[in-house]
Design a protein around this motif. Structure first.
Motif: not given
Length: 146
Positions: A61-86
Motif C-alpha cells: 500500500l505504501a508503494a502504491v501511494f508513494g509513501v514510506p511504510p512507516a507512514y502508517f505507524f510513526d507519527t514523525d514520518t506521517a507528519r513529514d509525509t503529510d507536509s510533502a503531500l500538501e
C-alpha cells in the motif's frame, strides 16, 4: 490510526483530472506490483474492521501511494509525509507542471507563497497589494489577474 492515514492517502494522492482511486483500483495496483490484496480487505483497513495488516500489505500500500511504510505507524514520518503531500496537492491544484513549479521555486516564488499560507483573506489582500506596489517600483507589468 492506520485507517485514518490510509483514508487520507486516498483523499490526497490521485491525478488532478479525477477524484480519489477506488479500493478496487488500489488493489489492482498492488497486484500489478506483485502483491496480493483484495478490495474488500482494503475497505476493512479503511473503516477500522482490520487493524493488523501484514508487513507485505503495508509495504504494498505504501508503494502504491508513494509513501514510506512507516507512514502508517510513526507519527514523525506521517507528519513529514503529510507536509510533502500538501505541497503535491498545491502543485496539482495550481495546474502547473513539475518543471513550471520548479522554475517558480528556483526564483523564490514558492517561498513567498509558503509565507502567505494561513493568512486571512484580509491579510492575503494586503500582501497582494504590497507585492503589486513592489512590482510597480521595479517597473514590472501588472499581473494578468489584476
Amino acid at each position: 490510526m492506520l485507517g485514518r492515514r490510509l483514508n487520507h492517502l486516498f483523499a490526497t494522492v490521485h491525478p488532478a483530472e479525477r477524484g480519489p482511486y477506488s479500493n478496487e483500483e488500489v488493489a489492482g495496483a498492488v497486484r500489478a506490483k506483485g502483491g496480493d490484496i483484495s478490495k474488500a480487505y482494503i475497505a476493512y483497513l479503511r473503516n477500522g474492521q482490520r487493524r493488523n495488516p501484514t508487513v507485505q500489505h503495508v509495504t504494498a500500500l505504501a508503494a502504491v501511494f508513494g509513501v514510506p511504510p512507516a507512514y502508517f505507524f510513526d507519527t514523525d514520518t506521517a507528519r513529514d509525509t503529510d507536509s510533502a503531500l500538501e505541497r503535491v496537492v498545491a502543485l496539482r491544484e495550481s495546474g502547473l507542471g513539475q518543471s513550471e513549479w520548479e522554475a517558480l521555486r528556483d526564483h523564490g516564488v514558492t517561498k513567498l507563497a509558503a509565507r502567505a499560507q494561513g493568512l486571512s483573506p484580509r491579510g492575503l489582500l494586503a500582501a497582494t497589494r504590497i507585492v503589486d506596489q513592489i512590482r510597480t517600483i521595479e517597473g514590472l507589468p501588472a499581473p494578468d489577474d489584476a
